[in-house]
Design a protein around this motif. Structure first.
Motif, short mmCIF file in Angstrom:
data_model
loop_
_atom_site.label_atom_id
_atom_site.label_comp_id
_atom_site.label_asym_id
_atom_site.label_seq_id
_atom_site.Cartn_x
_atom_site.Cartn_y
_atom_site.Cartn_z
N LEU A 1 8.75 6.83 -2.20
CA LEU A 1 7.57 7.69 -2.03
C LEU A 1 7.10 8.33 -3.32
N THR B 1 0.93 14.28 5.20
CA THR B 1 0.88 15.45 4.31
C THR B 1 0.55 16.73 5.07
N GLU C 1 -3.91 12.38 4.28
CA GLU C 1 -3.11 11.54 5.16
C GLU C 1 -2.31 12.40 6.14
N GLU D 1 0.84 -1.20 0.00
CA GLU D 1 0.00 0.00 0.00
C GLU D 1 0.87 1.25 0.00
N ALA D 2 0.74 2.09 -1.00
CA ALA D 2 1.56 3.30 -1.11
C ALA D 2 1.38 4.22 0.10
N ARG D 3 0.15 4.31 0.63
CA ARG D 3 -0.11 5.21 1.75
C ARG D 3 0.61 4.77 3.03
N PHE E 1 -4.21 10.91 -1.53
CA PHE E 1 -3.37 10.89 -0.32
C PHE E 1 -3.36 12.25 0.41
N VAL F 1 1.15 15.70 -3.32
CA VAL F 1 0.85 14.29 -3.54
C VAL F 1 -0.41 14.15 -4.40
N ARG G 1 5.62 6.87 -5.43
CA ARG G 1 4.30 6.29 -5.67
C ARG G 1 3.17 7.16 -5.12
N LEU G 2 3.49 8.13 -4.27
CA LEU G 2 2.48 9.04 -3.73
C LEU G 2 2.26 10.25 -4.65
N ARG G 3 3.13 10.40 -5.62
CA ARG G 3 3.07 11.59 -6.46
C ARG G 3 1.96 11.47 -7.51
#
Length: 226
Positions: free
Chosen positions: A221, A134, A131, A96-98, A128, A124, A223-225
């Motif tokens: 990270l 952030t 979260e 899970e990216a988060r 996300f 992000v 993957r959050l972009r």
């Protein structure tokens, strides 16, 4: 030339002559036994040969110490590489990216025994945006992160990023590591490492290892972009 105008012979002249005339002591072998020197380990007189032997023993001891130090550094580097591999493995196994920021922070604290670690990410993807990782990064912090060309290491002068830690008041030294997408000038996050030891993240420490941590964290990270 008048004898009074001849420059006096200096110790350097004698030393250079002996160095460039290796057969001198072959022609004057009796000097080797006759010369008496003061031992560095006391005031007793020793022969030239014995003094040379002492110098060789001292040189050997120095080489042994350097060798032992190189072995110790090798073991330390191997241990760090092993920890870095285990930390990277945890990031790669995170589906899970988060969860990545939490895993990165926890694993750094556990693997490298860092008392306090915090992270914030901005810009992000929309899913996300709410979260916890952030939240709380002001425009000033974001600009500060982008201004860092290498990790900041040193005392904690009350930096805003230190407030992300669980116990900011106990953070005597900090390492602030900017997170970037490749070679982008703008940072998209900031990783904070803190210790109550003022010398743990000293201003004159090398940052190669911290830069590696930053590059790997940034890659994970991404993957959050958006």
């Amino acid at each position: 030339m008048n004898a009074n105008n001849i420059p006096p012979i200096t110790e350097d002249d004698i030393a250079n002559y002996l160095a460039n005339t290796p057969d001198f002591f072959e022609r004057h072998a009796s000097l080797l036994a006759a010369v008496q020197l003061t031992s560095p380990h006391g005031q007793r007189a020793v022969s030239l040969q014995e003094r040379q032997a002492e110098m060789l023993r001292e040189k050997i001891r120095g080489l042994e110490l350097k060798g032992a130090e190189m072995i110790r550094h090798g073991h330390e580097n191997t241990a760090i590489a092993d920890k870095l591999q285990r930390w990277t493995r945890e990031l790669l196994l995170t589906r899970e990216a988060r969860e990545l920021p939490t895993v990165a922070v926890r694993a750094i604290a556990e693997q490298f025994l860092v008392p306090q670690v915090a992270i914030r990410v901005w810009d992000v993807a929309p899913e996300f945006a709410t979260e916890a990782f952030t939240q709380g990064a002001s425009e000033d912090v974001q600009a500060f992160a982008s201004s860092l060309t290498r990790p900041y290491c040193g005392a904690n002068p009350g930096l805003e990023a230190a407030q992300w830690l669980d116990d900011p008041s106990s953070a005597a030294s900090l390492a602030l590591i900017p997170l970037r997408a490749g070679m982008a000038p703008q940072a998209f996050g900031l990783l904070v490492l803190a210790s109550s030891d003022t010398q743990r993240f000293a201003s004159d420490m090398g940052t190669d290892f911290l830069e590696s941590i930053g590059e790997l964290t940034s890659a994970a990270l991404s993957r959050l972009r958006p």
